[in-house]
Design a protein around this motif. Sequence first.
Motif, PDB file in Angstrom:
ATOM      1  N   GLY A  50     -17.955 -20.292  25.262  1.00 37.50           N
ATOM      2  CA  GLY A  50     -16.631 -20.739  25.677  1.00 37.50           C
ATOM      3  C   GLY A  50     -15.587 -19.889  24.997  1.00 37.50           C
ATOM      4  N   GLN A  51     -14.599 -19.454  25.766  1.00 38.56           N
ATOM      5  CA  GLN A  51     -13.554 -18.590  25.218  1.00 38.56           C
ATOM      6  C   GLN A  51     -12.294 -19.395  24.968  1.00 38.56           C
ATOM      7  OE1 GLN A  51     -13.445 -15.297  24.481  1.00 38.56           O
ATOM      8  NE2 GLN A  51     -15.526 -14.710  25.024  1.00 38.56           N
ATOM      9  N   GLY A  52     -12.475 -20.657  24.597  1.00 35.01           N
ATOM     10  CA  GLY A  52     -11.312 -21.505  24.400  1.00 35.01           C
ATOM     11  C   GLY A  52     -10.388 -20.953  23.334  1.00 35.01           C
ATOM     12  N   ILE A  53      -9.103 -20.937  23.655  1.00 36.52           N
ATOM     13  CA  ILE A  53      -8.068 -20.540  22.702  1.00 36.52           C
ATOM     14  C   ILE A  53      -7.245 -21.769  22.421  1.00 36.52           C
ATOM     15  CG2 ILE A  53      -5.891 -19.260  22.504  1.00 36.52           C
ATOM     16  CD1 ILE A  53      -7.246 -16.984  24.046  1.00 36.52           C
ATOM     17  N   PHE A  54      -6.901 -21.957  21.157  1.00 31.01           N
ATOM     18  CA  PHE A  54      -6.065 -23.104  20.824  1.00 31.01           C
ATOM     19  C   PHE A  54      -4.675 -22.627  20.483  1.00 31.01           C
ATOM     20  CE2 PHE A  54      -4.098 -26.388  18.305  1.00 31.01           C
ATOM     21  CZ  PHE A  54      -4.337 -27.475  19.110  1.00 31.01           C
ATOM     22  N   THR A  55      -3.687 -23.154  21.191  1.00 30.28           N
ATOM     23  CA  THR A  55      -2.297 -22.829  20.912  1.00 30.28           C
ATOM     24  C   THR A  55      -1.447 -24.053  21.166  1.00 30.28           C
ATOM     25  OG1 THR A  55      -0.399 -21.524  21.603  1.00 30.28           O
ATOM     26  CG2 THR A  55      -2.096 -21.902  23.257  1.00 30.28           C
ATOM     27  N   THR A  56      -0.364 -24.164  20.433  1.00 36.51           N
ATOM     28  CA  THR A  56       0.576 -25.268  20.688  1.00 36.51           C
ATOM     29  C   THR A  56       1.797 -24.745  21.425  1.00 36.51           C
ATOM     30  OG1 THR A  56       1.747 -24.967  18.596  1.00 36.51           O
ATOM     31  CG2 THR A  56      -0.163 -26.451  18.586  1.00 36.51           C
ATOM     32  N   ASP A  65     -11.879 -27.787  30.451  1.00 37.18           N
ATOM     33  CA  ASP A  65     -13.047 -28.611  30.149  1.00 37.18           C
ATOM     34  C   ASP A  65     -13.552 -28.377  28.728  1.00 37.18           C
ATOM     35  OD1 ASP A  65     -12.914 -29.636  32.659  1.00 37.18           O
ATOM     36  OD2 ASP A  65     -14.535 -28.405  33.480  1.00 37.18           O
ATOM     37  N   TYR A  66     -13.416 -27.137  28.267  1.00 35.29           N
ATOM     38  CA  TYR A  66     -13.909 -26.811  26.922  1.00 35.29           C
ATOM     39  C   TYR A  66     -13.170 -27.631  25.873  1.00 35.29           C
ATOM     40  CZ  TYR A  66     -15.546 -23.847  23.057  1.00 35.29           C
ATOM     41  OH  TYR A  66     -16.121 -23.371  21.907  1.00 35.29           O
ATOM     42  N   PHE A  67     -11.859 -27.732  26.041  1.00 37.41           N
ATOM     43  CA  PHE A  67     -11.057 -28.529  25.099  1.00 37.41           C
ATOM     44  C   PHE A  67     -11.376 -30.015  25.241  1.00 37.41           C
ATOM     45  CE2 PHE A  67      -7.263 -31.079  24.241  1.00 37.41           C
ATOM     46  CZ  PHE A  67      -7.057 -30.765  22.910  1.00 37.41           C
ATOM     47  N   MET A  68     -11.333 -30.524  26.472  1.00 37.83           N
ATOM     48  CA  MET A  68     -11.545 -31.965  26.652  1.00 37.83           C
ATOM     49  C   MET A  68     -12.953 -32.366  26.187  1.00 37.83           C
ATOM     50  SD  MET A  68      -8.611 -33.024  27.752  1.00 37.83           S
ATOM     51  CE  MET A  68      -8.741 -34.623  28.554  1.00 37.83           C
ATOM     52  N   GLY A  69     -13.901 -31.474  26.417  1.00 41.18           N
ATOM     53  CA  GLY A  69     -15.276 -31.776  26.031  1.00 41.18           C
ATOM     54  C   GLY A  69     -15.499 -31.777  24.538  1.00 41.18           C
ATOM     55  N   CYS A  76     -15.745 -24.328  18.593  1.00 39.45           N
ATOM     56  CA  CYS A  76     -14.849 -23.371  17.947  1.00 39.45           C
ATOM     57  C   CYS A  76     -13.789 -22.918  18.949  1.00 39.45           C
ATOM     58  CB  CYS A  76     -15.627 -22.152  17.467  1.00 39.45           C
ATOM     59  SG  CYS A  76     -16.839 -22.509  16.178  1.00 39.45           S
ATOM     60  N   PHE A  77     -12.560 -22.780  18.473  1.00 39.89           N
ATOM     61  CA  PHE A  77     -11.440 -22.307  19.290  1.00 39.89           C
ATOM     62  C   PHE A  77     -10.854 -21.065  18.642  1.00 39.89           C
ATOM     63  CE2 PHE A  77     -11.965 -26.736  20.147  1.00 39.89           C
ATOM     64  CZ  PHE A  77     -11.718 -26.875  21.505  1.00 39.89           C
ATOM     65  N   PHE A  78     -10.570 -20.059  19.479  1.00 44.98           N
ATOM     66  CA  PHE A  78      -9.994 -18.817  18.956  1.00 44.98           C
ATOM     67  C   PHE A  78      -8.495 -18.954  18.722  1.00 44.98           C
ATOM     68  CE2 PHE A  78     -13.801 -16.981  20.978  1.00 44.98           C
ATOM     69  CZ  PHE A  78     -14.249 -16.182  19.945  1.00 44.98           C
ATOM     70  N   GLU A  79      -7.988 -18.134  17.800  1.00 45.73           N
ATOM     71  CA  GLU A  79      -6.550 -17.968  17.657  1.00 45.73           C
ATOM     72  C   GLU A  79      -5.996 -17.316  18.931  1.00 45.73           C
ATOM     73  OE1 GLU A  79      -4.655 -18.934  15.275  1.00 45.73           O
ATOM     74  OE2 GLU A  79      -5.792 -18.993  13.387  1.00 45.73           O
ATOM     75  N   ALA A  80      -4.757 -17.660  19.293  1.00 47.02           N
ATOM     76  CA  ALA A  80      -4.138 -17.081  20.490  1.00 47.02           C
ATOM     77  C   ALA A  80      -4.014 -15.561  20.366  1.00 47.02           C
ATOM     78  CB  ALA A  80      -2.765 -17.709  20.720  1.00 47.02           C
ATOM     79  N   GLU A  81      -3.850 -15.060  19.135  1.00 48.95           N
ATOM     80  CA  GLU A  81      -3.691 -13.618  18.934  1.00 48.95           C
ATOM     81  C   GLU A  81      -5.006 -12.944  18.556  1.00 48.95           C
ATOM     82  OE1 GLU A  81      -0.456 -12.707  16.258  1.00 48.95           O
ATOM     83  OE2 GLU A  81       0.790 -14.302  17.085  1.00 48.95           O
TER      84      GLU A  81
END
Length: 290
Positions: A50-56, A65-69, A76-81
């Motif tokens: 999963g290439q989920g990136i977490f940003t606000t 789905d990766y986040f909700m799941g 693990c979530f990547f930095e936006a940068e």
Amino acid sequence: MNAKTLTAVQKTQYWRDGYLVLPGFKSAADIAAVRARADHIVTAFDPAQGQGIFTTQEQSRSTDDYFMGSACTVRCFFEAEAFDAQGQLRQSKALSINKIGHALHDLDPVFNAFSRSPELAQLATDLGLTQPQIWQSQYIFKQPGIGGEVRWHQDATFFETVPITVTTFWFALEDATQDNACLWVEPGGHAGPLRERFVRVQTPAGPAPGPAAVIERLNAMPWPALATAIPVEAKAGTLVVLHGLLPHYSAPNRSPASRHAYTLHVTDASSAYSPDNWLQRPDPLPVRGF
Ligand code: FE2
């Protein structure tokens, strides 16, 4: 720290200021154990999962789905940068992960041990949580150079209950300073209204197309200016408790030093947990306390 109770002065500070700083709450050995475990999880993480990136920064954040799941898993979530224009990591994988979430406390034995102790149970009682429920855990890396900003928010946005009871336990796993993007808070700001709620988008037939959850504005009261906020610098081992309505913020980390932290979000089962909250805990992983 023994399972001692908060003093009357500490309780007064918490309800007046909306936060409380408890230095030395966790030992160096406690910290070393969860840091090693986080390192192990990241090493085992295959980005192809999963290439989920977490940003606000985006209105609907990473609501795929990766986040909700991740409500009932460890992801693990990547930095936006983290990625360059070619989609390649700018730094090693270990220096690119924004956070691990959100069920570490229930699924990982090392984090379970860190998250549940007589000291924390006593503290929850002292803070008025009669039936604490730990909904979420996050290991936050605030990576050197690319650690993402966390814009002003209130944690009750994500864990709405009636009445509001969500309380945040924020553990410094490294020294947090203004250089490596410590927390900022607005003392007393918990007396203000809930500005936003983060809610699931559902139709009677089930999930709707588009983002799985969105931010709704509830109140136009502006966020604090940095001039009225104060930095909460904290040595490793410090526990910072935040009231669910307290506005807080952290800047991007442009320093060469990471700023690891671990957080728990806890509500009181005597309050009604909104079925619209993004994070739900159906069987077989029901929410539990300390
Ligand atoms: Fe927060």
